[in-house]
Design an enzyme around this catalytic site. Structure first.
Site, PDB file in Angstrom:
ATOM      1  N   LEU A   1       0.897  -1.042   0.110  1.00  0.00           N
ATOM      2  CA  LEU A   1       0.057   0.035  -0.024  1.00  0.00           C
ATOM      3  C   LEU A   1       0.868   1.046   0.076  1.00  0.00           C
ATOM      4  O   LEU A   1       1.785   1.273   0.600  1.00  0.00           O
ATOM      5  CB  LEU A   1      -0.856  -0.026   1.120  1.00  0.00           C
ATOM      6  CG  LEU A   1      -1.777  -1.035   1.427  1.00  0.00           C
ATOM      7  CD1 LEU A   1      -2.628  -0.828   2.611  1.00  0.00           C
ATOM      8  CD2 LEU A   1      -3.052  -1.004   0.264  1.00  0.00           C
TER       9      LEU A   1
ATOM     10  N   GLU B   1       4.797 -13.872  12.236  1.00  0.00           N
ATOM     11  CA  GLU B   1       6.350 -14.057  12.064  1.00  0.00           C
ATOM     12  C   GLU B   1       6.769 -15.440  12.557  1.00  0.00           C
ATOM     13  O   GLU B   1       5.470 -15.802  13.220  1.00  0.00           O
ATOM     14  CB  GLU B   1       6.885 -12.696  13.186  1.00  0.00           C
ATOM     15  CG  GLU B   1       6.759 -11.474  12.695  1.00  0.00           C
ATOM     16  CD  GLU B   1       7.690 -10.781  11.785  1.00  0.00           C
ATOM     17  OE1 GLU B   1       8.889 -11.528  11.608  1.00  0.00           O
ATOM     18  OE2 GLU B   1       7.252 -10.067  11.049  1.00  0.00           O
TER      19      GLU B   1
ATOM     20  N   LYS C   1       5.919   0.024  13.092  1.00  0.00           N
ATOM     21  CA  LYS C   1       5.151   0.538  12.126  1.00  0.00           C
ATOM     22  C   LYS C   1       4.810   1.922  12.084  1.00  0.00           C
ATOM     23  O   LYS C   1       4.917   3.185  11.561  1.00  0.00           O
ATOM     24  CB  LYS C   1       4.192  -0.161  11.513  1.00  0.00           C
ATOM     25  CG  LYS C   1       4.510  -1.454  10.777  1.00  0.00           C
ATOM     26  CD  LYS C   1       3.352  -2.513  10.595  1.00  0.00           C
ATOM     27  CE  LYS C   1       3.749  -3.788   9.727  1.00  0.00           C
ATOM     28  NZ  LYS C   1       2.794  -4.597   9.739  1.00  0.00           N
TER      29      LYS C   1
END
Ligand code: ADP
Ligand code: ASP
Ligand code: MG
Length: 813
Positions: free
Chosen positions: A610, A664, A679
């Site tokens: 994105l 993960e 993030k």
């Protein structure tokens, strides 16, 4: 009359000599021709080698001699049945042998002897080739150029006495009736009758002298390439033959190293306005290059790029030079007395220093001579001892019409700078026919190719990728590149190549680009993976527009970015570790990226493919200010909470997410919120805040027991043990008609992450699957935020995010 010259490769095998005969006979049907031939390719070097060995009392010179003899005898036997020619060639070879024995005995190789020695190459080839014509019943006359070209006694590079020479040539051809006359190139004689030579590559010059003396209609230089190219075709694959070029431009290019033409060749034909053609013996139909005064004026102002290797830069500087007239005069006189050729000069306007580019082998002699001339000033510290720098090369852009075009030097230097080619000195001739720069020898190929791309290749660009980590995402990226390569070339003029790649086991480099259909098997057979050697290889290959692509999640790899950036190598990272590391490191990377003009892009750090970071950057760049960010940024947490309903086992849902590859390998990184915290930290930093990871407020939804688990299996056990905690979370939310979402937020300079139960009005409520969503509230979007939403995890979308970053590296034309 027409003069044709055939170089070493053109006469480099009996088959090639047949091609020469074909060209000559075709030309001779229309007019008389004089044919100048070189020695068989490589023979001049071998003659010199044999001489040097003999002079050193090294009797391996004999083996070299045998090779030379063998070549000539073999050629002769293939080309002709004439016993007379064979005897003549044998005699030449015994004379050569005697000369070498002499050198061996007296242990000395003077310039005069060198000329005697090297003359055997052209003397023998011309005899052989003449006889090859006779063998096909074509009449051809042999004439020894030494009887026509008269020079001074500067052995190995003699100066031609034009008047005497022209008279001799005219007298001979006046009486000659031969349609074809064959002459050895390169060799001449002094007034006292000694053999001299015209300098290495001098057969071109022989032909030009004949052309000028005879007012020939044209001079044709036949060689192994289809003309004078826009750059040396052995170093620049994209180089193209130049159809038309002026005498001055051709002179400039050959002076600056375009070996296809020996520099002195042009002056004689230019004076007589004789067109000079460069043609390819192996492709006679190819147009080649026409060098003349008739030049089409509407094309590229740059005609070619050339370079000279093995340059030394000599700097003379000192306060004693300022305003003192005559310093330059003394300097250049000194060099002229020493017969040292100055290739490039630059002088600072303060007159504080003068820089000279000369051949490397002249450097020491030049230094000693200059220091002796300026001994007084040096002893008084008015002038410093001469500084010599080596391992340099000169690179030159040539074009007569450059002077009427602005900005060419700007383009030249920005292109070099962008590719981390350091420029030591710059010179621009007052005539503005060339701009030249002194650079490190190691950078020559890169500089030539990037300048060629900039000035000749229709603005097409090459981007060269070095990919670390070619597992799931990397493999998909390679597949996408393979699929799009042709499209990008056609539509964006972007030539995307993968030059290096590595996984944790092996690594592979292919300078011409790895074949993306077979990369996997080639990589398996590659050398052992090693991060440091990978970096060194990228650096040593030194290719323009290099990009390092990190598709690992490895901290050590993230720590190597500064090395790449410092070498002006762009970094594209999917790995978040660098951007989420200490602020100091993040700022360093940003600073290096700016300083070395090497982009550092990491769009996939947040929301996979994105365009979140790019949008944020564009908002900031256009002067907007971020007031709030709200986002759901974890594909794995979405999966977990979208699949977890009252009555389900939280343990099983997490297990499924892990099995399906949504988390993960250690799911605690996702479930503890660390990944989302990283993030939002990256977004906060991109929005201009100086935050550390510890500043992100993280309210865990896991229990203390979960968080303190010792390893992954233990973690799963604790999920089972604390099942009621998760059941309570979900049932409480659904009782209120709410849903659980893991939300990241930035407001009032404070970043936070945590589980929220959101109502049906929230834009997060309907978020499905692994979708991500980001809401940017800014000064321009105060109430209705700018929203970016879509798949925020998965191999294909992550690969396409990396791909977009790579395409962003394309420079505006
Ligand atoms: P010959 O033996 O025919 O005289 P040379 O080896 O002297 O040939 O010159 C031809 C070679 O010059 C080419 O093969 C090429 O490698 C080299 N070269 C260097 N620069 C250029 C250029 N700008 N255009 C064409 N050839 C070049
Ligand atoms: N044979 C000479 C040389 O190799 C001259 C020439 O080929 O032009 O330099
Ligand atoms: Mg040549």
């Amino acid at each position: 009359m027409r003069i044709l010259k055939f170089g070493g490769t053109s006469v480099g095998s009996p088959e090639n000599i047949q091609k020469v005969i074909a060209v000559v006979t075709q030309r001779a049907q229309k007019e008389n021709v004089a044919v100048v031939v070189s020695a068989i390719g490589g023979i001049t070097n071998k003659l010199l080698l044999a001489g040097q060995l003999a002079a050193k009392k090294d009797d391996t010179y004999r083996a070299v001699f045998e090779e030379i003899k063998d070549t000539h005898l073999t050629y002769t036997k293939v080309l002709t049945k004439s016993e007379e020619t064979l005897t003549q060639v044998q005699r030449l070879m015994s004379d050569l042998e005697a000369l070498l024995q002499g050198i061996f005995l007296i242990n000395e190789l003077s310039p005069k002897t060198i000329d005697k020695l090297t003359s055997f190459g052209e003397r023998t080839s011309s005899v052989m080739i003449t006889s090859a014509f006779a063998a096909r019943d074509i009449l051809a006359q042999h004439k020894d150029s030494r009887q026509l070209i008269i020079t001074d006694a500067t052995h190995t590079k003699a100066t031609v006495y034009t008047k005497q020479t022209h008279q001799a040539i005219q007298a001979y051809f006046k009486d000659s009736k031969a349609a074809i006359t064959i002459l050895p190139g390169f060799i001449a004689r002094s007034e006292t009758g000694e053999t001299t030579t015209l300098g290495r590559g001098g057969s071109d010059f022989t032909a030009a002298i004949l052309a000028a003396a005879l007012h020939a209609d044209a001079l044709e230089i036949w060689t192994d390439v289809s003309g004078m190219y826009s750059a040396n075709p052995t170093l620049v694959k994209q180089a193209q033959p130049i159809a038309q070029i002026s005498y001055h431009e051709a002179m400039e290019l050959s002076h600056f190293g375009a070996k296809v033409l020996y520099p002195p060749t042009i002056a004689p034909v230019m004076q007589k306005n004789i067109p000079l053609y460069i043609k390819n013996t192996f492709d006679p139909e190819a147009e080649g290059t026409c060098i003349s005064n008739q030049v089409n004026g509407r094309n590229n102002p740059i005609k070619g790029i050339s370079h000279i290797n093995d340059i030394a830069l000599l700097t003379l500087e000192g306060t004693g030079m300022i305003g003192i007239s005559g310093t330059s005069k003394r300097l250049f006189e000194t060099l002229s007395v020493q017969a040292i050729n100055v290739i490039l000069i630059t002088q600072a306007s303060s007159e504080h220093s003068i820089c000279l580019g000369i051949a490397k082998e002249d450097a020491q002699q030049a230094k000693e001579a200059i220091e002796s001339t300026f001994a007084y000033e040096i002893s008084k510290h008015q002038i410093d001892p001469v500084i010599i720098e080596k391992e340099l090369a000169i690179i030159a852009l040539v074009g007569e019409r450059m002077k009427s075009h602005q900005g060419i030097s700007g383009k030249m230097f920005s292109t070099l700078g962008k590719n981390n080619v350091n420029i030591r000195a710059i010179a621009q001739g007052a005539s503005e026919k060339n701009i030249s720069a002194v650079i490190a020898s190691k950078d020559v190929a890169k500089a030539l190719n990037s300048l060629h791309e900039r000035f000749f290749e229709d603005q097409s660009q090459q981007i060269n990728l070095f990919i670390m980590g070619v597992g799931n995402v990397g493999g998909r990226l390679l597949a996408q590149i393979k699929q799009q390569q042709a499209y990008l070339l056609e539509n964006l003029k972007l030539n995307l190549r993968v030059i290096g790649m590595s996984n944790s086991r092996t690594m592979l480099f292919e300078e011409e680009g790895i074949d993306l259909a077979t990369w996997s098997s080639a990589l398996d057979k590659g050398e052992k993976a090693d991060m440091v050697r990978f970096r060194e290889s990228v650096q040593n290959l030194n290719i323009r527009n290099s990009v390092f692509v990190d598709i690992t999640a490895n901290e050590d790899v993230a720590m190597t970015y500064p090395h790449y950036l410092r070498n002006s190598i762009a970094v594209v990272a999917c790995n978040k570790i660098a951007c989420a590391s200490a602020m100091q490191n993040y700022s360093l990377l940003k600073r290096l990226s700016k300083k070395y003009n090497a982009p550092f892009l990491f769009e996939t750090n947040v929301g996979a493919g994105l365009p979140i970071i790019d949008t944020l950057k564009n908002l900031m760049a256009s002067g907007d200010r971020i007031t709030k960010i709200q986002a759901v940024l974890s594909g794995s947490l979405n999966f977990v909470f979208n699949n977890f309903a009252s009555g389900d086992s939280f343990h099983d849902v997490v297990q499924q997410a892990k099995t399906e590859g949504y988390t993960e390998p250690d799911p605690r990184i996702d479930l503890s919120g660390v990944d989302v915290a990283r993030k939002i930290l990256i977004l906060a930093r991109e929005a201009g805040l100086e935050l550390e990871l510890k500043d992100v407020v993280n309210t865990p939804f896991l229990t203390k027991k979960n968080l303190e688990s010792t390893d992954v299996p233990h973690f799963f056990e604790t999920l089972k043990e604390d099942a009621s905690h998760f059941e309570a979370l979900v049932s409480e939310a659904s009782a209120q008609g709410r849903r659980l979402k893991y939300v990241a937020q930035l407001e009032h300079n404070q970043a936070s992450v945590g589980l929220q139960s959101v109502t049906a009005e929230s834009p997060f409520y309907h978020l499905e699957g692994k979708d991500n969503i980001v809401l940017f509230y800014t000064e321009r979007y105060p109430d209705q935020p700018l929203i970016i939403k879509g798949a925020g995890a998965g191999g294909d979308v992550t690969a396409s995010g990396l791909f977009s970053d790579i395409i962003r590296l394309r420079q505006a034309p």
